[in-house]
Structure formats: C-alpha cells, structure tokens
Design a protein around this motif. Structure first.
Motif, PDB file in Angstrom:
ATOM      1  N   PRO A 140       0.803  -1.229   0.000  1.00 25.98           N
ATOM      2  CA  PRO A 140       0.000   0.000   0.000  1.00 25.98           C
ATOM      3  C   PRO A 140       0.836   1.280   0.000  1.00 25.98           C
ATOM      4  CG  PRO A 140      -0.934  -1.587   1.522  1.00 25.98           C
ATOM      5  CD  PRO A 140       0.365  -2.173   1.047  1.00 25.98           C
ATOM      6  N   SER A 141       1.984   1.260   0.688  1.00 22.39           N
ATOM      7  CA  SER A 141       2.819   2.460   0.761  1.00 22.39           C
ATOM      8  C   SER A 141       3.391   2.847  -0.592  1.00 22.39           C
ATOM      9  CB  SER A 141       3.963   2.251   1.760  1.00 22.39           C
ATOM     10  OG  SER A 141       4.810   1.183   1.328  1.00 22.39           O
ATOM     11  N   LEU A 142       3.373   1.913  -1.561  1.00 24.60           N
ATOM     12  CA  LEU A 142       3.929   2.173  -2.888  1.00 24.60           C
ATOM     13  C   LEU A 142       2.856   2.333  -3.964  1.00 24.60           C
ATOM     14  CD1 LEU A 142       6.882  -0.408  -2.796  1.00 24.60           C
ATOM     15  CD2 LEU A 142       6.961   2.044  -2.274  1.00 24.60           C
ATOM     16  N   LEU A 143       1.597   2.262  -3.573  1.00 24.90           N
ATOM     17  CA  LEU A 143       0.504   2.394  -4.543  1.00 24.90           C
ATOM     18  C   LEU A 143       0.366   3.842  -4.992  1.00 24.90           C
ATOM     19  CD1 LEU A 143      -2.330   0.187  -2.997  1.00 24.90           C
ATOM     20  CD2 LEU A 143      -0.994  -0.312  -5.053  1.00 24.90           C
ATOM     21  N   PRO A 144      -0.153   4.058  -6.207  1.00 24.71           N
ATOM     22  CA  PRO A 144      -0.408   5.436  -6.654  1.00 24.71           C
ATOM     23  C   PRO A 144      -1.558   6.054  -5.865  1.00 24.71           C
ATOM     24  CG  PRO A 144      -1.313   3.860  -8.212  1.00 24.71           C
ATOM     25  CD  PRO A 144      -0.507   3.059  -7.223  1.00 24.71           C
ATOM     26  N   GLN A 145      -1.696   7.364  -5.960  1.00 24.48           N
ATOM     27  CA  GLN A 145      -2.796   8.044  -5.294  1.00 24.48           C
ATOM     28  C   GLN A 145      -4.141   7.559  -5.838  1.00 24.48           C
ATOM     29  OE1 GLN A 145      -2.274  12.289  -5.538  1.00 24.48           O
ATOM     30  NE2 GLN A 145      -0.235  12.249  -4.647  1.00 24.48           N
ATOM     31  N   LYS A 146      -5.123   7.504  -4.951  1.00 26.69           N
ATOM     32  CA  LYS A 146      -6.502   7.120  -5.280  1.00 26.69           C
ATOM     33  C   LYS A 146      -6.621   5.649  -5.673  1.00 26.69           C
ATOM     34  CE  LYS A 146      -7.826  11.784  -6.711  1.00 26.69           C
ATOM     35  NZ  LYS A 146      -8.463  12.618  -7.757  1.00 26.69           N
ATOM     36  N   ALA A 147      -5.666   4.823  -5.227  1.00 29.55           N
ATOM     37  CA  ALA A 147      -5.744   3.376  -5.474  1.00 29.55           C
ATOM     38  C   ALA A 147      -6.375   2.684  -4.269  1.00 29.55           C
ATOM     39  CB  ALA A 147      -4.347   2.815  -5.738  1.00 29.55           C
ATOM     40  N   ASN A 148      -6.950   1.495  -4.505  1.00 33.01           N
ATOM     41  CA  ASN A 148      -7.628   0.749  -3.442  1.00 33.01           C
ATOM     42  C   ASN A 148      -7.400  -0.745  -3.616  1.00 33.01           C
ATOM     43  OD1 ASN A 148      -9.587   3.060  -2.380  1.00 33.01           O
ATOM     44  ND2 ASN A 148      -9.756   3.042  -4.614  1.00 33.01           N
ATOM     45  N   TYR A 149      -7.148  -1.436  -2.510  1.00 31.96           N
ATOM     46  CA  TYR A 149      -7.220  -2.893  -2.455  1.00 31.96           C
ATOM     47  C   TYR A 149      -8.497  -3.253  -1.695  1.00 31.96           C
ATOM     48  CZ  TYR A 149      -2.387  -4.001  -3.923  1.00 31.96           C
ATOM     49  OH  TYR A 149      -1.214  -4.160  -4.620  1.00 31.96           O
ATOM     50  N   TYR A 150      -9.243  -4.226  -2.227  1.00 32.90           N
ATOM     51  CA  TYR A 150     -10.453  -4.727  -1.571  1.00 32.90           C
ATOM     52  C   TYR A 150     -10.285  -6.231  -1.397  1.00 32.90           C
ATOM     53  CZ  TYR A 150     -12.152  -0.546  -4.123  1.00 32.90           C
ATOM     54  OH  TYR A 150     -12.300   0.704  -4.686  1.00 32.90           O
ATOM     55  N   LEU A 151     -10.303  -6.718  -0.187  1.00 30.33           N
ATOM     56  CA  LEU A 151     -10.237  -8.160   0.079  1.00 30.33           C
ATOM     57  C   LEU A 151     -11.574  -8.580   0.667  1.00 30.33           C
ATOM     58  CD1 LEU A 151      -8.502 -10.749   0.103  1.00 30.33           C
ATOM     59  CD2 LEU A 151      -7.865 -10.164   2.459  1.00 30.33           C
ATOM     60  N   PHE A 152     -12.384  -9.298  -0.153  1.00 31.07           N
ATOM     61  CA  PHE A 152     -13.736  -9.673   0.268  1.00 31.07           C
ATOM     62  C   PHE A 152     -13.939 -11.177   0.136  1.00 31.07           C
ATOM     63  CE2 PHE A 152     -14.441  -5.280   0.400  1.00 31.07           C
ATOM     64  CZ  PHE A 152     -15.677  -5.024   0.982  1.00 31.07           C
ATOM     65  N   LYS A 153     -14.840 -11.690   0.947  1.00 32.20           N
ATOM     66  CA  LYS A 153     -15.179 -13.101   0.852  1.00 32.20           C
ATOM     67  C   LYS A 153     -15.701 -13.390  -0.548  1.00 32.20           C
ATOM     68  CE  LYS A 153     -15.815 -14.001   5.724  1.00 32.20           C
ATOM     69  NZ  LYS A 153     -16.722 -14.337   6.842  1.00 32.20           N
ATOM     70  N   GLU A 154     -15.315 -14.539  -1.064  1.00 31.82           N
ATOM     71  CA  GLU A 154     -15.653 -14.875  -2.446  1.00 31.82           C
ATOM     72  C   GLU A 154     -17.164 -14.883  -2.633  1.00 31.82           C
ATOM     73  OE1 GLU A 154     -14.302 -17.955  -5.952  1.00 31.82           O
ATOM     74  OE2 GLU A 154     -13.769 -18.375  -3.876  1.00 31.82           O
ATOM     75  N   GLY A 155     -17.602 -14.310  -3.750  1.00 31.03           N
ATOM     76  CA  GLY A 155     -19.029 -14.208  -4.029  1.00 31.03           C
ATOM     77  C   GLY A 155     -19.648 -12.910  -3.553  1.00 31.03           C
ATOM     78  N   ILE A 156     -18.862 -12.100  -2.800  1.00 33.67           N
ATOM     79  CA  ILE A 156     -19.353 -10.800  -2.328  1.00 33.67           C
ATOM     80  C   ILE A 156     -18.614  -9.701  -3.094  1.00 33.67           C
ATOM     81  CG2 ILE A 156     -19.582  -9.227  -0.374  1.00 33.67           C
ATOM     82  CD1 ILE A 156     -19.668 -11.627   1.470  1.00 33.67           C
TER      83      ILE A 156
END
Length: 301
Positions: A140-156
């Motif tokens: 995350p510290s190296l991601l560009p501005q306005k980037a997002n990671y989403y980790l969600f349960k499969e199917g959601i």
C-alpha cells in the motif's frame, strides 16, 4: 508460538480438517496398494510413522509441501486505481459469481458503472495461497494516489449494493500519509490476517461451538493524496431502535471495533487518534454514509 488450542474455533477447525484430509488420503493409498499386492488371507502391516512422515506442510518443507492449510472461507482480492479505469485488463467475468444482481436503481446503476473499473486480481482459500499472493503484489505504501485494495469473501462484490453488504456498515480509520507511510503496510497485513483468520469478530472465538455467521464481509485499504484509510465492512449494522436484539448487535459491532483498534492496529483502547487528516476508529452504517452532517450516527471506540 501459541498452541493450536488457542486458535479461534473456525481456524482450529480448518487446521484439523487439513491434517485429517491428508491422513485419509495416505490411508486410501496404502489400502489401494495393499489390495493390489496382497493374496487372499494375507494381513498387511501399516507403518503409521511412514504414513505421518509422508505429510509435508509449508512449515517443514517450504518448496515441496503436499498439504495446504485451508482457510475457513474463500477470499477474492480486487484492485482499482486511476490507471485501471477504462482499461480492458484480464479478469474473471462478473457472471461467474453466484451473486444477486445489483438493483436497477440510480445507486445500483452507479455501482454497475463503478464495477467496470475495478479489477479482480485472484481468489484463494488457503494460507499458502495467501502468502503467495501477498509476496507478489505492490505494498500500500507504494501504490499510486486514489488506489484501493479490496479483500472480500468470495461471491461478495465490494459494493454497498451487494446483498451481503446492503444492510451493513464499516469500521474505518483515516491516517495522515506522511506520518504513517512506514506503518500502513504492517497495518494492512494485520487487517487482512485478522479477516482471513476470522479473528475480527470476537464472538466467533467466544462461542466456537455455536459457529455463528461472521459479520465480516471484507476489508479495504485506500490511498489518497494526503491520507490512508483502512476499513472493515460488516453485513449488519445496528439501527438504534433500543430493541434487545439491536442492542446485542451493537455490542457485537463495538467488540469488532475495539479488536480492530487494539489487537489489529496496535493502539490502546482509550487512545485518542483524531487530529489533522486523522479520525478515530469509527463505525458508520452504509445507509448513514449517504447522509450529510449530524444526521449520520457514528460509533467511536
């Protein structure tokens, strides 16, 4: 290192299932070989030590392991940033998810447009696959501005309109970027580990025999020009009715927030965090997130 007996119920169940499955597979192989080689009436001896030695986990053989440690749930990592918007990157078709379609409302249509830009990275269901993923993605510290990671349960799908999210809310904290660039990677890792290890919701550990459904649907890290934001999404949110069931849900939601603040992020329970660009650890229902000003009812721990 903590003993296996200290694991929360779901994690302990998954660990036992992995070893039992491996033992059953080895027993089946031995039985098949014995049937093929033995004569009628001949008794075959089984070397249990040899059978146990054949089971290799990532902890004793990091490259040639033959037994994985399954997670209690399967998870999917999603990603978006300004660089991905409008680009036709390879991803799994949305139709592959056993999912209720997003509603045909103004909000639903907006979410469908937003889903055109979010990219599905990969799904996984074991400890080994998680670390393989984590060791090969940008921190995350190296991601560009306005980037997002989403980790969600499969199917959601990571959208408010998803059936699993529409009645829920989120715990979140906003942290100034300059002061937390050296901490955000560890915070995000610990947030993911708490999610996939099913330790975000303390009720799952307190009542392992009942196996209630986890309230957690996913976790998010977002990078913005001046701050980072970490969030934990829940499938339910208290309505503030004062009814016994609603009060019980609020207590459970608050327990998730306290666990997030102290055990995951590492702050003390009474520590004040708000300041320039910073917020406390706050809960807001998705419905209240659409309200402006004082109408929104926050829970703060």
């Amino acid at each position: 290192m903590a003993s296996a007996s200290t694991l929360p119920g779901p994690a302990l169940q998954a660990s036992k299932a992995a070893l039992n499955a491996a033992l059953a597979e080895e027993e089946a192989k031995i039985a098949a070989n014995g049937d093929a080689q033995s004569e009628d009436g001949e008794i075959q001896e089984v070397d249990m030590q040899q059978q146990a030695d054949a089971i290799r986990t990532v902890f004793n053989d990091p490259t040639n392991f033959n037994v994985k440690h399954p997670l209690y749930s399967s998870w999917t990592l999603w990603f978006d940033s300004p660089a991905t918007k409008g680009r036709n990157l390879p991803q799994t078709p949305m139709s592959s998810f056993p999912q209720t379609p997003l509603p045909h409302t103004p909000g639903g249509l907006a979410a469908q447009g937003w889903m055109e830009d979010i990219k599905r990275v990969i799904s996984f269901d074991s400890v080994e696959e998680f670390w393989g993923l984590y060791n090969n993605i940008v921190l995350p510290s190296l991601l560009p501005q306005k980037a997002n990671y989403y980790l969600f349960k499969e199917g959601i799908i990571p959208a408010w309109e998803d059936e699993a999210n529409k009645n829920g809310g989120k715990w979140s904290i906003q942290l100034p970027k300059d002061k937390n660039r050296g901490h955000i990677d560890k915070m995000w890792l610990y947030t993911m580990l708490a999610a996939i290890g099913e330790t975000c919701d303390p009720l799952l550990e307190a009542e392992p025999d009942q196996q209630p459904q986890s309230l957690i649907t996913g976790v998010i890290v977002s990078t913005r020009p001046q701050f980072y934001r970490l969030s934990i999404w829940t499938r339910s949110a208290p309505a503030g009715t004062g009814a016994p069931e609603d009060d019980k849900l609020r207590e459970r939601i608050e327990a998730i927030g306290r666990h997030f603040k102290t055990s995951v992020l590492g702050y003390s329970e009474g520590q004040k965090l708000a300041g320039p660009l910073a917020t406390e650890v706050e809960f807001l229902s998705h419905k209240d997130s659409e309200k402006k000003g004082k109408q929104a009812k926050k829970i703060v721990v």
